[in-house]
Motif scaffolding. Structure first.
Motif, PDB file in Angstrom:
ATOM      1  N   GLU A 103     -26.741  42.906   5.443  1.00 19.35           N
ATOM      2  CA  GLU A 103     -27.487  42.082   4.669  1.00 19.35           C
ATOM      3  C   GLU A 103     -26.867  41.002   3.162  1.00 19.35           C
ATOM      4  OE1 GLU A 103     -31.205  40.617   2.155  1.00 19.35           O
ATOM      5  OE2 GLU A 103     -30.783  40.916   4.895  1.00 19.35           O
ATOM      6  N   VAL A 104     -25.460  41.634   3.259  1.00 18.96           N
ATOM      7  CA  VAL A 104     -24.708  40.869   2.743  1.00 18.96           C
ATOM      8  C   VAL A 104     -23.145  40.425   3.058  1.00 18.96           C
ATOM      9  CG1 VAL A 104     -25.491  42.216   0.342  1.00 18.96           C
ATOM     10  CG2 VAL A 104     -23.010  42.772   1.560  1.00 18.96           C
ATOM     11  N   TRP A 105     -23.184  39.866   4.429  1.00 20.73           N
ATOM     12  CA  TRP A 105     -22.291  39.436   4.906  1.00 20.73           C
ATOM     13  C   TRP A 105     -20.603  39.554   4.974  1.00 20.73           C
ATOM     14  CZ3 TRP A 105     -24.598  34.759   6.964  1.00 20.73           C
ATOM     15  CH2 TRP A 105     -25.723  33.860   6.480  1.00 20.73           C
ATOM     16  N   ASP A 106     -21.083  41.293   5.634  1.00 18.40           N
ATOM     17  CA  ASP A 106     -19.216  41.992   5.069  1.00 18.40           C
ATOM     18  C   ASP A 106     -19.619  42.880   6.635  1.00 18.40           C
ATOM     19  OD1 ASP A 106     -17.560  43.519   4.518  1.00 18.40           O
ATOM     20  OD2 ASP A 106     -17.907  44.310   2.517  1.00 18.40           O
ATOM     21  N   LEU A 107     -18.859  42.270   7.746  1.00 21.06           N
ATOM     22  CA  LEU A 107     -19.181  42.899   8.598  1.00 21.06           C
ATOM     23  C   LEU A 107     -18.414  44.291   8.730  1.00 21.06           C
ATOM     24  CD1 LEU A 107     -19.815  42.623  11.928  1.00 21.06           C
ATOM     25  CD2 LEU A 107     -18.140  41.720  12.059  1.00 21.06           C
ATOM     26  N   GLU A 108     -17.197  43.857   7.931  1.00 23.58           N
ATOM     27  CA  GLU A 108     -16.081  45.017   8.016  1.00 23.58           C
ATOM     28  C   GLU A 108     -16.115  46.517   7.284  1.00 23.58           C
ATOM     29  OE1 GLU A 108     -15.246  42.143   7.400  1.00 23.58           O
ATOM     30  OE2 GLU A 108     -14.338  41.390   8.258  1.00 23.58           O
ATOM     31  N   ALA A 109     -17.246  45.938   6.503  1.00 20.95           N
ATOM     32  CA  ALA A 109     -18.107  47.401   6.114  1.00 20.95           C
ATOM     33  C   ALA A 109     -19.089  48.075   6.339  1.00 20.95           C
ATOM     34  CB  ALA A 109     -18.833  47.286   4.216  1.00 20.95           C
ATOM     35  N   GLY A 110     -19.824  47.114   7.715  1.00 21.57           N
ATOM     36  CA  GLY A 110     -20.775  47.921   8.344  1.00 21.57           C
ATOM     37  C   GLY A 110     -20.015  48.304   9.781  1.00 21.57           C
ATOM     38  N   LEU A 111     -18.985  47.975  10.073  1.00 22.52           N
ATOM     39  CA  LEU A 111     -17.349  48.787  11.106  1.00 22.52           C
ATOM     40  C   LEU A 111     -17.697  50.386  10.323  1.00 22.52           C
ATOM     41  CD1 LEU A 111     -16.422  46.017  12.600  1.00 22.52           C
ATOM     42  CD2 LEU A 111     -17.795  46.837  14.038  1.00 22.52           C
ATOM     43  N   GLU A 112     -17.561  49.858   9.822  1.00 21.27           N
ATOM     44  CA  GLU A 112     -16.761  51.045   9.059  1.00 21.27           C
ATOM     45  C   GLU A 112     -17.649  51.975   8.520  1.00 21.27           C
ATOM     46  OE1 GLU A 112     -14.778  51.047   4.725  1.00 21.27           O
ATOM     47  OE2 GLU A 112     -13.171  49.484   5.887  1.00 21.27           O
ATOM     48  N   LEU A 113     -18.790  51.746   8.429  1.00 23.52           N
ATOM     49  CA  LEU A 113     -19.923  52.777   8.529  1.00 23.52           C
ATOM     50  C   LEU A 113     -20.396  53.334   9.284  1.00 23.52           C
ATOM     51  CD1 LEU A 113     -22.026  50.764   5.227  1.00 23.52           C
ATOM     52  CD2 LEU A 113     -21.032  53.099   4.239  1.00 23.52           C
ATOM     53  N   ALA A 114     -20.189  52.760  10.613  1.00 24.46           N
ATOM     54  CA  ALA A 114     -20.625  52.942  11.469  1.00 24.46           C
ATOM     55  C   ALA A 114     -20.300  53.710  12.313  1.00 24.46           C
ATOM     56  CB  ALA A 114     -21.247  51.461  12.436  1.00 24.46           C
ATOM     57  N   ALA A 115     -19.096  53.310  12.229  1.00 25.45           N
ATOM     58  CA  ALA A 115     -18.137  54.479  13.266  1.00 25.45           C
ATOM     59  C   ALA A 115     -17.556  55.315  11.871  1.00 25.45           C
ATOM     60  CB  ALA A 115     -16.117  54.161  12.406  1.00 25.45           C
ATOM     61  N   TRP A 123     -25.043  60.232   5.031  1.00 21.46           N
ATOM     62  CA  TRP A 123     -25.226  61.336   6.599  1.00 21.46           C
ATOM     63  C   TRP A 123     -27.144  61.280   6.950  1.00 21.46           C
ATOM     64  CZ3 TRP A 123     -25.105  60.736  11.038  1.00 21.46           C
ATOM     65  CH2 TRP A 123     -25.362  61.863  11.621  1.00 21.46           C
ATOM     66  N   LEU A 124     -28.020  61.911   5.815  1.00 22.12           N
ATOM     67  CA  LEU A 124     -28.942  62.406   6.075  1.00 22.12           C
ATOM     68  C   LEU A 124     -29.696  61.117   4.955  1.00 22.12           C
ATOM     69  CD1 LEU A 124     -29.012  66.127   4.764  1.00 22.12           C
ATOM     70  CD2 LEU A 124     -28.900  65.283   7.499  1.00 22.12           C
ATOM     71  N   ALA A 125     -29.720  60.524   4.536  1.00 18.53           N
ATOM     72  CA  ALA A 125     -30.574  59.467   4.028  1.00 18.53           C
ATOM     73  C   ALA A 125     -30.467  57.940   3.876  1.00 18.53           C
ATOM     74  CB  ALA A 125     -30.268  59.570   2.678  1.00 18.53           C
ATOM     75  N   GLY A 126     -28.403  57.709   4.032  1.00 21.67           N
ATOM     76  CA  GLY A 126     -28.088  56.537   3.671  1.00 21.67           C
ATOM     77  C   GLY A 126     -27.419  55.420   4.744  1.00 21.67           C
ATOM     78  N   SER A 127     -27.777  56.515   5.901  1.00 19.38           N
ATOM     79  CA  SER A 127     -26.902  55.684   6.787  1.00 19.38           C
ATOM     80  C   SER A 127     -27.075  54.061   7.358  1.00 19.38           C
ATOM     81  CB  SER A 127     -26.526  56.863   8.015  1.00 19.38           C
ATOM     82  OG  SER A 127     -27.574  57.210   8.407  1.00 19.38           O
ATOM     83  N   ARG A 128     -28.723  54.942   7.914  1.00 16.48           N
ATOM     84  CA  ARG A 128     -29.311  53.084   8.167  1.00 16.48           C
ATOM     85  C   ARG A 128     -29.718  52.343   7.513  1.00 16.48           C
ATOM     86  NH1 ARG A 128     -33.169  57.543  11.082  1.00 16.48           N
ATOM     87  NH2 ARG A 128     -32.274  57.810  13.018  1.00 16.48           N
ATOM     88  N   ALA A 129     -29.785  52.910   5.953  1.00 17.71           N
ATOM     89  CA  ALA A 129     -30.052  51.795   4.738  1.00 17.71           C
ATOM     90  C   ALA A 129     -28.177  51.042   4.739  1.00 17.71           C
ATOM     91  CB  ALA A 129     -30.470  52.151   3.717  1.00 17.71           C
ATOM     92  N   ALA A 130     -28.000  52.112   4.418  1.00 13.68           N
ATOM     93  CA  ALA A 130     -26.278  51.370   3.931  1.00 13.68           C
ATOM     94  C   ALA A 130     -25.974  50.220   5.563  1.00 13.68           C
ATOM     95  CB  ALA A 130     -24.819  52.125   3.804  1.00 13.68           C
ATOM     96  N   GLY A 150     -31.670  42.014   6.763  1.00 18.30           N
ATOM     97  CA  GLY A 150     -30.170  42.178   7.921  1.00 18.30           C
ATOM     98  C   GLY A 150     -30.868  41.131   9.247  1.00 18.30           C
ATOM     99  N   TYR A 151     -31.580  40.395   9.346  1.00 14.01           N
ATOM    100  CA  TYR A 151     -31.695  40.207  10.569  1.00 14.01           C
ATOM    101  C   TYR A 151     -31.671  38.486   9.975  1.00 14.01           C
ATOM    102  CZ  TYR A 151     -33.372  44.421  13.723  1.00 14.01           C
ATOM    103  OH  TYR A 151     -32.837  45.963  14.248  1.00 14.01           O
ATOM    104  N   GLY A 152     -31.459  38.175   8.977  1.00 17.33           N
ATOM    105  CA  GLY A 152     -31.989  36.942   8.617  1.00 17.33           C
ATOM    106  C   GLY A 152     -30.304  36.414   9.218  1.00 17.33           C
ATOM    107  N   VAL A 153     -29.822  37.196   8.755  1.00 15.72           N
ATOM    108  CA  VAL A 153     -27.900  37.127   8.953  1.00 15.72           C
ATOM    109  C   VAL A 153     -27.766  36.535  10.214  1.00 15.72           C
ATOM    110  CG1 VAL A 153     -25.786  37.351   8.260  1.00 15.72           C
ATOM    111  CG2 VAL A 153     -27.252  38.279   6.805  1.00 15.72           C
ATOM    112  N   LEU A 154     -27.944  36.699  11.154  1.00 16.36           N
ATOM    113  CA  LEU A 154     -28.099  37.413  12.483  1.00 16.36           C
ATOM    114  C   LEU A 154     -28.957  36.333  13.316  1.00 16.36           C
ATOM    115  CD1 LEU A 154     -28.227  40.904  13.119  1.00 16.36           C
ATOM    116  CD2 LEU A 154     -26.166  39.463  13.167  1.00 16.36           C
ATOM    117  N   ALA A 155     -30.035  35.792  12.671  1.00 22.89           N
ATOM    118  CA  ALA A 155     -30.994  34.835  13.086  1.00 22.89           C
ATOM    119  C   ALA A 155     -30.255  33.182  12.758  1.00 22.89           C
ATOM    120  CB  ALA A 155     -32.209  35.242  13.244  1.00 22.89           C
ATOM    121  N   VAL A 156     -30.217  32.980  11.483  1.00 23.69           N
ATOM    122  CA  VAL A 156     -30.283  31.801  11.201  1.00 23.69           C
ATOM    123  C   VAL A 156     -29.677  30.361  11.847  1.00 23.69           C
ATOM    124  CG1 VAL A 156     -28.125  32.115   9.371  1.00 23.69           C
ATOM    125  CG2 VAL A 156     -30.068  30.526   9.016  1.00 23.69           C
TER     126      VAL A 156
END
Length: 908
Positions: free
Chosen positions: A573-585, A560-567, A710-716
């Motif tokens: 960065e590692v092409w895992d949208l499902e994990a990203g959505l879980e972390l965002a929720a 919550w305090l340290a890793g939320s944005r970084a995770a 994290g943005y190279g994946v989206l820009a390429v």
């Protein structure tokens, strides 16, 4: 509604009467009465309440001294309807019960509390219309005001009227709602009112001067003559602001009362609930008999019943402010003594604090405990106030500094950044302590991050981490991770070297392998050695973050305090949208449960940006609106990043361009390179959708060349598409080589979908086009799948295979249209036209003039959700859902929910 005793108020009473009539016909209405103190707002509300016999009337009054007590005003307003709490859906039941102290539990989601109040009022209004009156709403406690503003903006068909009165020039939560300004009386009415209370004849010139100087303020015209001396009448009027003069008039009247009567008025002024039982118990405690009540009633300044009510809020303030300090202390002590510590521990603690003129550890400790209870109920503002007062009353300088630091942390979470910084300065004044000094510096860095000053945040957090290292190694590592996250956001051409500085500062790995350390080490390796070297560690760190158990009480956890944005960045960065959505929720949930609204704004925007890739633009729009509402509620700026990307995906060129340019300028001013790159990425999406490929290529190339984590994946993908359309095969090949290296290190369907699509764009490989679609279809990336169909169809059409092209282009057009990606859908439409197929352009009236909310509700109903389930998702009441569905059925020409699927498909 006849204005029985209100001279010159025909227009205002007619407006209020129309609100009640509207409620009786099944509509909800909201109105803010705005005006100067004493202009007659309260009198109009009294008339409304008296003339609403067929309605359920509930009212509360904002009280300045009660602003620190979370949910106090809301509880008072909902009190008549609390028998309906048991009929609420369980999540709403638990949230409201916890907020009102009827149930112990974690801090409730403030939006869920708002929905519970909306449902409670809607349920009550099913029996008879409900009139909610909130006088002096600008003095409501912060969370009550936020919840009521939330409810007011969602009323539609519940037969509920909400009326708020506020003073001119005072900040409040109800801006943007319908307003009616209550002004002073006209000259004729003002003269007549003045003459009705004058003790005798008066010189007309003096009379007219008084009318002019009071601006027709009814309370001034009624009350001031009662306090005037003969000298005042000769002179015409005393000097000073009108509010002060009215209050001085009340002071004079109170001064004429016996001492015990003045003391009784002081007790009533100090007890904000207006609880008659507490009043009489405190009076008995102070040795007051029955006589003071008779004198108070005779004065006309106060009335006694089940609840105590002053003639006007200025009477309350006059009674309190004119009292001597010893009398105030005695009254608060008496109220503390008669307040039940089990039922109202926070109110008792506050009275004890107000009864204490010098440091007292016992009182300070009780306030600290009350702060924890308030925080658990989601009252971060109240918790901060309790902690600040606790610090003031703490005798020990070191303990005082600790409590000031805790208060600053609570202020930061509540969004009050300037106040948090002020409290940090107070904490710094304590005795030297290396750990506390480091914690102060850490909080200062977190605040800088919240304010968008990412470079300052990164440097400050690095300094705090180094200070913590010798004393608290675990907290130091979390702070290094916070610094890393800030450095990632700051990184860009404007701030060279900040990422390397953060990576080089990262401490050596520890044997225990905690999740925060895994993430820190993986990011440091990625920055120092590149993606292939760090891919395995990044994936491992993400898995640990994804499966780490985070409870509602775990507000200090690393995630919550340290890793939320970084995770979240690592997930992309590692092409895992499902994990990203879980972390965002999870970030959303933690922010809501702790009431940390500033952090919730960040998580809402991050979540929405990921949902853009899934094509659920309705959910994205909902989160964008929530960001706006929080900004209004806290007074902090809206972030707006997701709104910018939403406009880009929709192809709304005017809106997107304006937001992109503003974000780039702001990012440069704040040296926040990541946001500048994100705006540039949005520009690439926008221009690709519009078919402006040169502009899209230039924008995508700027992001791609920067190697933004994290943005190279989206820009390429944007680069490969735009470069292929401009004949720039060198950059298509560069994109393909980059993708091959990445997907070799981290093979995923998302990555392989991008790689095979770039291969198809470079070589015209039909099998690669098909493979790209297959890969994307195995993910939740509906936008990428639809765009893959579009690119394949465009290639087939250029190859002269019109029949084959139509199949792909139809699929693309249907999917892109359904998701609301209008510019991309228009590209598909033009391509279909080029194949000789007629296709209707998507128009704003596609759904037979359904509004956006009607279309959204109809879609959810089509998918099988019940009215309460739809209401819970959209933060509206079930009756409003039913009302919208009735209008939708009429527009679509249907009579049941079973017909929605066919009707919506036909209209689309």
């Amino acid at each position: 509604m006849a204005a029985r005793g209100l001279r010159g108020r025909q227009q205002e009473t007619a407006v209020l009467a129309a609100l009640v009539i509207s409620a009786r016909t099944g509509r909800s209405e909201v109105l803010v009465l705005r005006g100067e103190p004493g202009v007659g707002k309260s009198a109009l509300l009294d008339e409304l309440a008296a003339d609403s016999d067929s309605c359920a009337v509930t009212r509360t009054v904002g009280i300045e001294s009660e602003m620190e007590l979370a949910y106090a005003g809301l509880h008072q307003l909902c009190l008549p309807f609390l028998d309906g709490v048991e009929r609420l859906p369980r999540p709403q039941h638990d949230a409201l019960s916890t907020a009102f102290g009827m149930l112990a539990g974690p801090a409730p989601d403030r939006f869920l509390v708002g929905l519970a109040v909306l449902s409670l009022l809607s349920d009550a209004a099913a029996k008879r219309p409900v009139i909610c009156i909130v006088d002096d709403a600008h003095w409501l406690d912060h969370v009550s005001a936020q919840v009521l503003a939330f409810v007011a903006r969602r009323l539609a068909a519940e037969s509920v009227v909400m009326i708020f009165s506020v003073r001119n020039g005072v900040d409040h939560e109800f801006t943007g709602l319908s307003e009616l300004e209550v002004r002073g009386l006209g000259e004729d009415d003002a003269r007549a009112l003045l003459e009705s209370v004058l003790p005798g004849p008066i010189d007309p010139r003096i009379r007219d001067r008084i009318v002019a100087e009071t601006y027709g303020n009814p309370l001034a015209l009624l009350e001031l003559p009662r306090a005037w001396s003969p000298t005042d009448l000769v002179d015409g009027f005393s000097h000073g602001p009108l509010t002060n003069r009215i209050e001085e008039g009340f002071v004079r009247r109170i001064e004429e009362l016996p001492a015990d009567t003045r003391m009784l008025l002081l007790i009533a002024a100090a007890e904000p609930l207006g609880d008659a039982t507490l009043l009489w118990r405190a009076a008995e405690q102070l040795g007051l008999g029955a006589d003071p009540a008779a004198g108070a009633i005779q004065s006309g300044l106060i009335t006694f019943g089940q609840h105590v009510r002053f003639r006007h809020p200025l009477v309350r303030s006059a009674a309190y402010r004119m009292a001597s300090l010893p009398d105030r202390l005695a009254v608060h002590q008496a109220l503390a003594d008669v307040t039940d510590p089990e039922l109202s521990p926070e109110r008792r603690a506050w009275h004890r604090a107000q009864a204490t003129a010098r440091p007292d550890e016992d009182v300070a400790a009780e306030l600290e405990s009350s702060a924890l209870r308030a925080q658990n109920r989601g009252g971060l503002t109240a918790a901060a106030e309790f902690l600040e007062r606790s610090a003031e009353l703490t005798p020990d300088p070191a303990r005082r500094a600790e409590r000031s630091l805790a208060a600053a942390a609570a202020k930061r979470s509540a969004g009050a950044m300037d106040e948090a910084l002020r409290l940090l300065s107070a904490s710094e004044a304590g005795p030297p302590d290396p750990v506390r000094a480091a914690d102060i510096e850490r909080l200062r860095g977190q605040i800088a991050f919240d304010q968008g000053r990412a470079r300052d945040a990164a440097r400050t957090l690095l300094g705090a981490a180094r200070q913590l290292e010798p004393h608290e190694p675990e907290q130091a590592r979390l702070t290094f991770l916070e610094a890393m996250s800030a450095a990632i956001w700051a990184s860009g051409p404007e701030v060279p070297g900040i990422l390397a500085l953060a990576a080089d500062a990262a401490p050596a790995p520890v044997d225990s392998d905690p999740p925060a350390d895994l993430l820190l080490q993986a990011l440091a390796l990625r920055i120092r050695s590149g993606y292939p070297a760090a891919a395995a560690q990044l994936t491992k760190a993400l898995e640990r973050a994804r499966h780490e158990t985070i409870g509602a009480d775990d507000v200090d956890s690393w995630l919550w305090l340290a890793g939320s944005r970084a995770a979240g960045i690592v997930a992309i960065e590692v092409w895992d949208l499902e994990a990203g959505l879980e972390l965002a929720a999870r970030q959303d949930r933690m922010a809501r449960e702790t009431g940390a609204l500033v952090q919730l704004q960040y998580s809402l925007n991050f979540h929405a940006n990921l949902e853009c890739l899934t094509g659920d633009l309705t959910a994205v729009a909902s989160r964008v609106e929530a960001d706006r509402q929080i900004a209004v509620a806290t007074g902090n700026p809206r972030l707006g990043y997701a709104g910018m990307m939403l406009a880009a995906f929709r192809g709304d060129e005017a809106t997107a361009t304006k937001l992109i340019e503003a974000t780039i300028q702001q990012a440069a001013a704040q040296e926040q390179g990541r946001m500048g790159m994100f705006a540039t990425l949005a520009s690439a999406v926008l221009h690709n959708g519009l078919g402006q490929y040169d502009a899209a290529r230039e924008a995508a190339l700027r992001v791609f060349d920067q190697d933004v984590i994290g943005y190279g994946v989206l820009a390429v993908g944007e680069l490969a598409e735009a470069a292929s359309r401009t004949g720039d095969t060198d950059h298509v090949e560069s994109a393909l080589n980059w993708l091959t290296e990445r997907t070799t290190a981290t093979p995923t369907d998302w990555g392989h979908g991008q790689r095979t699509r770039a291969q198809a764009l470079l070589n015209g490989d039909e099998n690669a086009y098909r493979a790209s679609i297959d890969h994307f279809d195995r993910t939740v990336l509906r936008v990428e799948s639809a765009r893959a169909h579009l690119l394949y169809g465009e290639w087939l059409r250029r190859e002269g295979r019109r029949v084959d092209a139509r199949e792909q282009l139809r699929t693309a057009h249907e999917q892109l249209t359904a998701m609301g990606l209008d510019a991309f859908a228009d590209r598909a439409r033009h391509e279909l036209l080029a194949t000789g197929e007629t296709v209707r352009k998507r128009r704003p009236d596609t759904h037979n003039d359904l509004t956006a909310q009607e279309a959204q509700i109809a879609g959810l109903a089509r998918d099988g959700l019940t009215n309460p389930e739809i209401a819970a998702q959209l933060f509206i009441s079930p009756r409003t859902v039913e009302w919208h569905l009735r209008k939708t059925f009429s527009k679509l020409g249907i009579t049941s929910r079973r017909q929605l699927r066919t009707a919506l498909a036909r209209s689309a």
